[in-house]
Motif scaffolding. Structure first.
Motif, short mmCIF file in Angstrom:
data_model
loop_
_atom_site.label_atom_id
_atom_site.label_comp_id
_atom_site.label_asym_id
_atom_site.label_seq_id
_atom_site.Cartn_x
_atom_site.Cartn_y
_atom_site.Cartn_z
N ASP A 82 22.93 2.42 3.22
CA ASP A 82 22.17 2.72 4.42
C ASP A 82 20.74 3.13 4.12
O ASP A 82 19.87 3.04 4.98
CB ASP A 82 22.82 3.88 5.19
N GLU A 83 20.49 3.60 2.91
CA GLU A 83 19.19 4.18 2.58
C GLU A 83 18.08 3.14 2.60
O GLU A 83 18.31 1.94 2.49
CB GLU A 83 19.26 4.85 1.21
N GLU A 84 16.88 3.64 2.74
CA GLU A 84 15.70 2.77 2.70
C GLU A 84 15.49 2.25 1.28
O GLU A 84 15.80 2.94 0.32
CB GLU A 84 14.46 3.56 3.13
N PRO A 85 14.96 1.04 1.15
CA PRO A 85 14.69 0.53 -0.20
C PRO A 85 13.78 1.48 -0.97
O PRO A 85 12.88 2.09 -0.41
CB PRO A 85 13.98 -0.80 0.07
N GLY A 86 14.05 1.63 -2.21
CA GLY A 86 13.26 2.51 -3.07
C GLY A 86 13.83 2.44 -4.46
O GLY A 86 14.63 1.56 -4.78
N PRO A 87 13.45 3.39 -5.31
CA PRO A 87 13.98 3.38 -6.67
C PRO A 87 15.51 3.52 -6.65
O PRO A 87 16.06 4.33 -5.93
CB PRO A 87 13.34 4.61 -7.33
N TRP A 94 23.77 -3.79 -11.75
CA TRP A 94 24.04 -4.21 -10.39
C TRP A 94 23.32 -5.51 -10.11
O TRP A 94 22.14 -5.66 -10.34
CB TRP A 94 23.62 -3.13 -9.39
N THR A 95 24.08 -6.48 -9.62
CA THR A 95 23.54 -7.80 -9.34
C THR A 95 22.66 -7.77 -8.10
O THR A 95 21.58 -8.33 -8.09
CB THR A 95 24.68 -8.82 -9.14
N GLU A 96 23.14 -7.10 -7.04
CA GLU A 96 22.41 -7.06 -5.78
C GLU A 96 22.57 -5.72 -5.10
O GLU A 96 23.62 -5.09 -5.21
CB GLU A 96 22.95 -8.13 -4.81
N THR A 97 21.56 -5.32 -4.36
CA THR A 97 21.66 -4.18 -3.47
C THR A 97 21.22 -4.64 -2.09
O THR A 97 20.13 -5.18 -1.93
CB THR A 97 20.77 -3.00 -3.93
N LEU A 98 22.10 -4.46 -1.10
CA LEU A 98 21.79 -4.83 0.27
C LEU A 98 21.52 -3.56 1.06
O LEU A 98 22.35 -2.66 1.11
CB LEU A 98 22.96 -5.59 0.90
N HIS A 99 20.34 -3.49 1.67
CA HIS A 99 19.98 -2.32 2.46
C HIS A 99 20.26 -2.62 3.93
O HIS A 99 19.73 -3.59 4.47
CB HIS A 99 18.51 -1.96 2.26
N GLY A 100 21.10 -1.84 4.54
CA GLY A 100 21.44 -2.04 5.93
C GLY A 100 22.51 -1.08 6.36
O GLY A 100 23.04 -0.32 5.56
N ASP A 101 22.86 -1.12 7.61
CA ASP A 101 23.87 -0.23 8.15
C ASP A 101 25.24 -0.59 7.57
O ASP A 101 25.72 -1.71 7.76
CB ASP A 101 23.87 -0.35 9.68
N VAL A 102 25.85 0.33 6.87
CA VAL A 102 27.11 0.07 6.18
C VAL A 102 28.23 -0.26 7.18
O VAL A 102 28.98 -1.22 6.99
CB VAL A 102 27.51 1.27 5.28
N THR A 103 28.33 0.49 8.27
CA THR A 103 29.39 0.25 9.25
C THR A 103 29.23 -1.12 9.89
O THR A 103 30.20 -1.88 10.01
CB THR A 103 29.40 1.36 10.32
N ASN A 104 28.02 -1.47 10.31
CA ASN A 104 27.79 -2.79 10.91
C ASN A 104 28.09 -3.91 9.92
O ASN A 104 28.64 -4.95 10.29
CB ASN A 104 26.36 -2.92 11.43
N THR A 105 27.72 -3.70 8.65
CA THR A 105 27.99 -4.70 7.62
C THR A 105 29.50 -4.89 7.46
O THR A 105 29.99 -6.02 7.39
CB THR A 105 27.34 -4.30 6.29
#
Length: 188
Positions: A82-87, A94-105
């Protein structure tokens, strides 16, 4: 959110694991493999190491949860946060990090999953509760114990048998704190 994770796992036959702060979240579920990382019991560790896809929802997956990135080194690993992109606080690998609402995803993944015909059986041999696995590991384990002392693993396994179901545990960060987290069923 845990209910959505269970439904997705049940559809795909995927294992359910948690980081230490969420220990016990899936306890009793047949797909639960317990805690992920350095405090995983050996049966769970073998399952986690053999995964070819790891999808993590809402956890940072630092060094202790991934065994410094080695636990999933052969898997395509995706984090949904859920967090904003950053460090990143994740361990390497980790191959990928998807930033977004976890529940909706999770809801979207479940919706797409249900379009597939039927559920799949688990891809792994299911394990029992972590505490049972630990006790089984101890059955034939007998390290030398100095006179007047006790092996903390055996002591905690015995203490755990006497804790009430609603016990809450506070664990310090001393030399044997990992044993308390590993050999008891009470959530930390």
């Amino acid at each position: 959110m845990p209910g959505l994770m269970r439904m997705v796992a049940e559809h795909w036959g995927a294992g359910l694991a948690t980081t230490l702060p969420a220990k016990g979240l899936f306890e009793g579920h047949p797909l639960d493999v317990g805690v992920c990382g350095g405090l995983a019991h050996p049966a769970a560790e073998r399952i986690l190491e053999s995964a070819d896809l790891v999808v993590v929802f809402g956890a940072s997956m630092g060094r202790s949860s991934t065994q410094a990135g080695h636990l999933f080194e052969h898997a395509h690993a995706v984090k949904v946060v859920d967090e904003e992109p950053g460090p990143s606080t994740a361990a390497p690998g980790w191959t990928e990090t998807l930033h977004g609402d976890v529940t909706n995803t999770l809801q979207h993944v479940l919706s797409l999953s249900r379009r597939q015909a039927g559920s799949r059986p688990p891809w792994f041999v299911q394990v029992g509760p972590a505490a049972d696995c630990r006790r089984e590991d101890l059955r034939d384990f007998s390290p030398p114990v100095a006179e007047g002392t006790v092996d903390p693993r055996r002591a905690l396994a015995e203490i755990d048998r006497h804790l009430p179901d609603d016990a809450a545990m506070v664990i310090g960060n001393g030399h044997c704190s990992g044993f308390a987290a590993a050999f008891t069923t009470a959530p930390p």
